[in-house]
Scaffold this active site. Structure first.
Site, short mmCIF file in Angstrom:
data_model
loop_
_atom_site.label_atom_id
_atom_site.label_comp_id
_atom_site.label_asym_id
_atom_site.label_seq_id
_atom_site.Cartn_x
_atom_site.Cartn_y
_atom_site.Cartn_z
N LYS A 70 0.81 -1.22 0.00
CA LYS A 70 0.00 0.00 0.00
C LYS A 70 0.85 1.28 0.00
O LYS A 70 0.34 2.35 -0.30
CB LYS A 70 -0.97 0.00 1.18
CG LYS A 70 -2.01 -1.11 1.05
CD LYS A 70 -3.27 -0.87 1.83
CE LYS A 70 -4.32 -1.88 1.35
NZ LYS A 70 -5.60 -1.74 1.95
N LYS B 202 -5.21 -10.38 -5.44
CA LYS B 202 -6.46 -10.79 -4.78
C LYS B 202 -7.63 -9.89 -5.18
O LYS B 202 -7.44 -8.71 -5.50
CB LYS B 202 -6.28 -10.81 -3.26
CG LYS B 202 -6.31 -9.46 -2.60
CD LYS B 202 -6.54 -9.60 -1.09
CE LYS B 202 -6.71 -8.21 -0.50
NZ LYS B 202 -7.66 -8.10 0.55
N LYS C 158 -11.74 -4.76 -2.69
CA LYS C 158 -12.75 -3.70 -2.72
C LYS C 158 -12.20 -2.44 -3.37
O LYS C 158 -12.92 -1.69 -3.99
CB LYS C 158 -13.15 -3.31 -1.29
CG LYS C 158 -13.91 -4.33 -0.55
CD LYS C 158 -14.46 -3.66 0.70
CE LYS C 158 -14.20 -4.49 1.92
NZ LYS C 158 -13.27 -3.88 2.85
N1 AQP Z 1 -9.84 -11.79 -2.12
C1 AQP Z 1 -10.12 -12.28 -0.93
N2 AQP Z 1 -10.29 -13.62 -0.76
C2 AQP Z 1 -10.59 -14.13 0.47
N3 AQP Z 1 -10.74 -13.36 1.58
C3 AQP Z 1 -10.59 -12.04 1.46
N4 AQP Z 1 -10.67 -11.03 2.33
C4 AQP Z 1 -10.44 -9.86 1.69
N5 AQP Z 1 -10.19 -10.08 0.39
C5 AQP Z 1 -10.27 -11.42 0.21
C6 AQP Z 1 -11.01 -11.17 3.75
O1 AQP Z 1 -12.21 -10.45 4.00
C7 AQP Z 1 -12.20 -9.95 5.33
C8 AQP Z 1 -12.62 -8.51 5.37
O2 AQP Z 1 -11.70 -7.75 4.62
P1 AQP Z 1 -11.51 -6.20 4.88
O3 AQP Z 1 -12.79 -5.48 4.84
O4 AQP Z 1 -10.70 -6.02 6.10
O5 AQP Z 1 -10.74 -5.66 3.71
P2 AQP Z 1 -9.52 -6.13 2.97
O6 AQP Z 1 -8.84 -7.31 3.51
O7 AQP Z 1 -8.62 -5.01 2.89
O8 AQP Z 1 -10.27 -6.48 1.66
P3 AQP Z 1 -10.21 -5.76 0.34
O9 AQP Z 1 -11.45 -6.17 -0.32
O10 AQP Z 1 -8.96 -6.08 -0.37
O11 AQP Z 1 -10.23 -4.21 0.69
P4 AQP Z 1 -9.13 -3.14 0.33
O12 AQP Z 1 -9.07 -3.17 -1.14
O13 AQP Z 1 -9.73 -1.87 0.87
O14 AQP Z 1 -7.82 -3.50 0.96
C9 AQP Z 1 -10.80 -10.20 5.89
O15 AQP Z 1 -10.84 -11.33 6.74
C10 AQP Z 1 -9.99 -10.51 4.67
O16 AQP Z 1 -8.93 -11.39 4.96
#
Ligand code: AQP
Length: 326
Positions: free
Chosen positions: A112, A194, A197
């Site tokens: 990041k 991965k 969001k």
């Molecule tokens: N691609 C993924 N596959 C499986 N699990 C995933 N998680 C996130 N992406 C995947 C799991 O979802 C939970 C909540 O995630 P979060 O809201 O904390 O956000 P994150 O991990 O940061 O997910 P994003 O979608 O990738 O958001 P951004 O883009 O904002 O960083 C966690 O348990 C995570 O492991």
């Protein structure tokens, strides 16, 4: 006494099928066997700039998604992180215990902060300490998360052990629960990354509230590997990812998934996959509509009261041991 689980998601962007298959699905499955705490981590969300109105709306929407996924508020505690100020307070204590080198090693921070140099936000740097605080406050035994959070959980364990060693037994050392399949759902547009969001390309993710047409379009556009066979194969990450999604949404054994598409080609597989995802999300999307905002607000209020009872006890114990009165 039942053991405890804690987990959370950020109220940023739209939750996608990776969040569901990697995390939420397991929360629902585990909630009855544990004393469960599911948090909407809005203080994590502000590590990057957020529109205040959107953040407020997304916080409520995420609670709706938790409920629609099957988190039972009569059994599990659902709450918003900022309603329990102890999260930020314990995070400060952990800031004083953690080392720079530990935080610099976090791969999510490295990813990041790429290209930002000295301008990278300090919130992004110290965010794993807020996550450690979330977990440790509840003396959590098990943390169901996706693969991307494994390293942060290891840091949480190290900090808990360090505190226990220096100040006396206080924290439970938490274990990760990472599902054997679905812990890392990849982007539909770039299967080496991965599903996320914050991905700028919305075609990379199937969002939980996507309508049927968008799902069909996104699956149609999903990249595939060279070759024709629809088989589980780590060396063909695109098809492996799509078939993993198919396996998880249909709940079929892997051999059965492969057998269904033997000799059929990508076009047929993609049509079937899109329909399977639409069917899978239908009951969830209907349930999401059934909760009124006022009902959700009440659930969050009562959740915060229950969470605070435990969080304040843990923080008092921590402060007492450090010589701070509360
Ligand atoms: N691609 C993924 N596959 C499986 N699990 C995933 N998680 C996130 N992406 C995947 C799991 O979802 C939970 C909540 O995630 P979060 O809201 O904390 O956000 P994150 O991990 O940061 O997910 P994003 O979608 O990738 O958001 P951004 O883009 O904002 O960083 C966690 O348990 C995570 O492991």
């Amino acid at each position: 006494m039942k053991k405890r689980i804690f987990s959370g998601a950020q109220p940023t962007g739209n939750l996608h099928i990776g969040n569901y298959l990697g995390a939420l699905k397991n929360w629902v499955a585990l909630q009855k066997d544990y004393e469960s705490f599911f948090c909407i981590v809005n203080l994590h969300a502000i590590t990057v700039p957020q529109n205040p109105e959107v953040l407020r709306r997304k916080t409520l929407e995420l609670a709706r998604i938790y409920l629609a996924s099957g988190i039972d508020p009569t059994h599990s505690v659902i709450f918003v992180q900022s309603d329990v100020p102890e999260h930020a307070e314990l995070a400060w204590v952990l800031c004083c215990i953690a080392r720079m080198g530990e935080l610099e090693r976090m791969t999510q921070f490295k990813d990041k902060s790429k290209g930002k140099g000295e301008n990278v936000g300090t919130g992004i740097f110290v965010y794993p300490l807020l996550m450690a605080s979330d977990i440790l406050l509840y003396k959590t035994h098990l943390v169901p998360v996706g693969q991307d959070q494994k390293q942060h959980l290891e840091l949480t364990r190290d900090l808990a052990e360090r505190f226990n060693r220096d100040y006396g037994e206080t924290f439970v050392i938490p274990e990760p629960y990472i599902p054997p399949v679905g812990s890392k759902i990849q982007s539909l547009q770039n299967p080496t990354k991965k599903m996320s969001k914050s991905d700028e390309d919305a075609n990379g993710a199937i969002f939980l509230l996507d309508d049927a047409d968008s799902i069909r379009k996104k699956i149609k556009k999903a990249v595939t590997d060279s070759g024709m066979e629809v088989k589980f194969d780590e060396s063909r990450p695109a098809i492996n990812n799509l078939l993993t999604i198919y396996r998880l949404v249909t709940n079929l054994p892997p051999e059965e998934c492969e057998a269904r598409f033997a000799g059929k080609g990508y076009g047929y597989f993609k049509t079937e996959l899109a329909e399977a995802i639409i069917e899978f999300l239908k009951p969830f999307q209907q349930r999401a509509k059934s909760f009124k905002d006022e009902e959700i607000v009440e659930i969050l209020k009562s959740g915060a009261e229950k969470a605070r009872e435990i969080a304040s006890q843990t923080l008092k114990e921590v402060y007492d041991k450090m010589g701070i009165n509360r």
